[in-house]
Design a protein around this motif. Structure first.
Motif, PDB file in Angstrom:
ATOM      1  N   VAL A  13       3.062  -1.026   4.179  1.00 34.34           N
ATOM      2  CA  VAL A  13       2.509   0.343   3.868  1.00 34.34           C
ATOM      3  C   VAL A  13       3.412   1.651   3.774  1.00 34.34           C
ATOM      4  CG1 VAL A  13       0.594   1.918   4.338  1.00 34.34           C
ATOM      5  CG2 VAL A  13       0.592  -0.290   5.214  1.00 34.34           C
ATOM      6  N   TYR A  59       0.760  -0.994   0.001  1.00 28.25           N
ATOM      7  CA  TYR A  59       0.006   0.035   0.005  1.00 28.25           C
ATOM      8  C   TYR A  59       0.940   1.333   0.142  1.00 28.25           C
ATOM      9  CZ  TYR A  59      -3.211  -3.564   1.895  1.00 28.25           C
ATOM     10  OH  TYR A  59      -3.993  -4.664   1.944  1.00 28.25           O
ATOM     11  N   TYR A 101      -0.056   5.293   1.076  1.00 27.18           N
ATOM     12  CA  TYR A 101      -0.844   6.271   1.658  1.00 27.18           C
ATOM     13  C   TYR A 101      -0.006   7.695   1.713  1.00 27.18           C
ATOM     14  CZ  TYR A 101      -3.793   2.295   3.330  1.00 27.18           C
ATOM     15  OH  TYR A 101      -4.510   1.132   3.423  1.00 27.18           O
ATOM     16  N   GLU A 143      -6.876   4.524   8.717  1.00 31.93           N
ATOM     17  CA  GLU A 143      -6.692   3.390   7.660  1.00 31.93           C
ATOM     18  C   GLU A 143      -5.551   2.603   8.227  1.00 31.93           C
ATOM     19  OE1 GLU A 143      -8.605   2.308   4.321  1.00 31.93           O
ATOM     20  OE2 GLU A 143      -9.003   4.256   5.585  1.00 31.93           O
ATOM     21  N   CYS A 156       1.935  -0.885  -5.582  1.00 34.13           N
ATOM     22  CA  CYS A 156       1.115  -0.620  -4.227  1.00 34.13           C
ATOM     23  C   CYS A 156      -0.130  -0.043  -4.478  1.00 34.13           C
ATOM     24  CB  CYS A 156       1.878   0.541  -3.314  1.00 34.13           C
ATOM     25  SG  CYS A 156       3.465  -0.001  -2.794  1.00 34.13           S
ATOM     26  N   GLU A 157      -0.981  -0.603  -3.726  1.00 35.02           N
ATOM     27  CA  GLU A 157      -2.330   0.061  -3.775  1.00 35.02           C
ATOM     28  C   GLU A 157      -2.210   1.469  -3.094  1.00 35.02           C
ATOM     29  OE1 GLU A 157      -6.487  -0.569  -1.444  1.00 35.02           O
ATOM     30  OE2 GLU A 157      -5.653  -2.269  -2.194  1.00 35.02           O
ATOM     31  N   THR A 158      -2.653   2.500  -4.078  1.00 31.39           N
ATOM     32  CA  THR A 158      -2.147   3.815  -3.823  1.00 31.39           C
ATOM     33  C   THR A 158      -3.622   4.455  -3.300  1.00 31.39           C
ATOM     34  OG1 THR A 158      -0.448   4.015  -5.424  1.00 31.39           O
ATOM     35  CG2 THR A 158      -1.315   6.185  -4.762  1.00 31.39           C
ATOM     36  N   LYS A 159      -3.348   5.335  -2.222  1.00 30.19           N
ATOM     37  CA  LYS A 159      -4.773   6.087  -1.643  1.00 30.19           C
ATOM     38  C   LYS A 159      -4.187   7.573  -1.432  1.00 30.19           C
ATOM     39  CE  LYS A 159      -8.941   5.946   0.862  1.00 30.19           C
ATOM     40  NZ  LYS A 159      -9.607   4.917   1.838  1.00 30.19           N
ATOM     41  N   SER A 207       2.904  -7.409   4.897  1.00 32.41           N
ATOM     42  CA  SER A 207       2.253  -6.577   4.081  1.00 32.41           C
ATOM     43  C   SER A 207       2.977  -5.207   4.547  1.00 32.41           C
ATOM     44  CB  SER A 207       0.798  -6.208   4.714  1.00 32.41           C
ATOM     45  OG  SER A 207      -0.015  -7.403   4.254  1.00 32.41           O
TER      46      SER A 207
END
Length: 324
Positions: A101, A3, A5, A16, A128-131, A99
């Motif tokens: 982040v 991830y 963030y 989160e 990465c899952e980007t937010k 995992s």
């Protein structure tokens, strides 16, 4: 899972991260399976990504990486091309039980933005899952909707009008908003609908300082002194002074800019709801800019005299603010 963030809303980022921690890490092994690393260099970062977890259960590693993208005043972490190649290889082969982040917190009220053209960004965002967690502005409809959503999660009902009043009272401090919603939930039980009167009676008394500012603005000395004494019973006088100075600085900006800008444009500049700007401008219709300038000077002088020990704090800020 990987991830990324980033953004200014630190409270939402933390929320989160806590969700991920609860979901991925067994509480029994929290001390060993939850790791936080602050801006590790290329070698240390790649080692974290390549080292398989040795403990039971899944491991969550949080990589604070502000120095990968910005010079924070305490140096910047640079990556050579060879480091970036190794990083990309490591990200492709992270253990299923690990995992990671990447977290980049950006200072509020600043113009910093992550440079999406940089290789480090392209590599991290690729795998990465980007937010993004952008900063809320008080005048945004999205912010009121966010408060209503947060309230719903606490089994509370907050109307648009109540949300706007809460914003006027608390500003954009999401941590404070969350704690005040918790307080409302507890104190209005068994009721679930939050009313404006509930917010006024229960939530933070910051608004009372604004009431004090109004009394000073209109020269109502007795009322101003009485309100100031009440506030001093549960707030530090320097906190009161700081809010007063900010309040009068904004009023002065509104007064001056109203000659060339619309209320909506002023609201955008000051990051305030438009209806508050309109109300303030109406309130100050017969107040001159020179009057606001004088009040600001008086408050600054009062603070300086208090901090140097020249004179005690009690009543002084109000007494001096009312000097013409």
């Amino acid at each position: 899972m990987l991830y990324f963030y980033f953004g200014q809303e630190e409270f939402n980022i933390e929320t989160e991260l806590n969700k991920l921690k609860s979901k991925l890490v067994d509480k029994t092994f929290l001390a060993t399976n939850y790791k936080v690393c602050d801006n590790p260099g290329a070698g240390e970062l790649i080692e974290i990504l390549r080292t398989p977890p040795l403990m039971f259960g899944k491991v969550l590693a949080v990589i604070n990486c502000e120095k990968y993208f910005f010079d924070t005043g305490k140096g910047k972490v640079n990556f050579e091309d060879s480091d970036l190649n190794q990083l990309e290889e490591a990200l492709q082969d992270v253990s299923d039980s690990l995992s990671v982040v990447f977290v980049c917190r950006i200072d509020r009220d600043c113009s910093k933005k992550i440079d999406c053209r940089r290789k480090i960004y392209k590599i991290i965002s690729k795998y990465c899952e980007t937010k993004e967690f952008p900063e809320f502005k008080a005048y945004q409809k999205e912010y009121a909707a966010y408060i209503q959503k947060q309230a719903k999660q606490k089994d509370l009902v907050v109307s648009s009008e109540a949300a706007s009043f809460l914003i006027e009272r608390l500003g954009t401090n999401l941590r404070l908003v969350d704690s005040e919603l918790e307080k409302l939930k507890l104190l209005i039980y068994p009721e679930k609908t939050v009313k404006k009167e509930d917010i006024k009676n229960i939530c933070s008394r910051t608004e009372d300082i604004f009431l004090l500012a109004d009394y000073i603005l209109y020269g109502k000395k007795d009322l101003a002194l009485n309100e100031y004494r009440k506030l001093c019973s549960d707030k530090h006088y320097l906190e009161i002074l700081a809010v007063l100075q900010t309040s009068f600085a904004k009023m002065l900006t509104m007064k001056i800019e109203s000659a060339r800008l619309s209320p909506l444009e002023i609201a955008g500049k000051l990051k305030m709801p438009e209806f508050i700007v309109k109300k303030r401008l109406s309130d100050m219709k017969n107040i001159s800019a020179n009057r606001l300038i004088q009040i600001r000077k008086n408050l600054l002088t009062a603070e300086a005299r208090i901090k140097t020990g020249e004179i005690g704090f009690y009543d002084l800020p109000v007494e001096m603010a009312l000097l013409s």
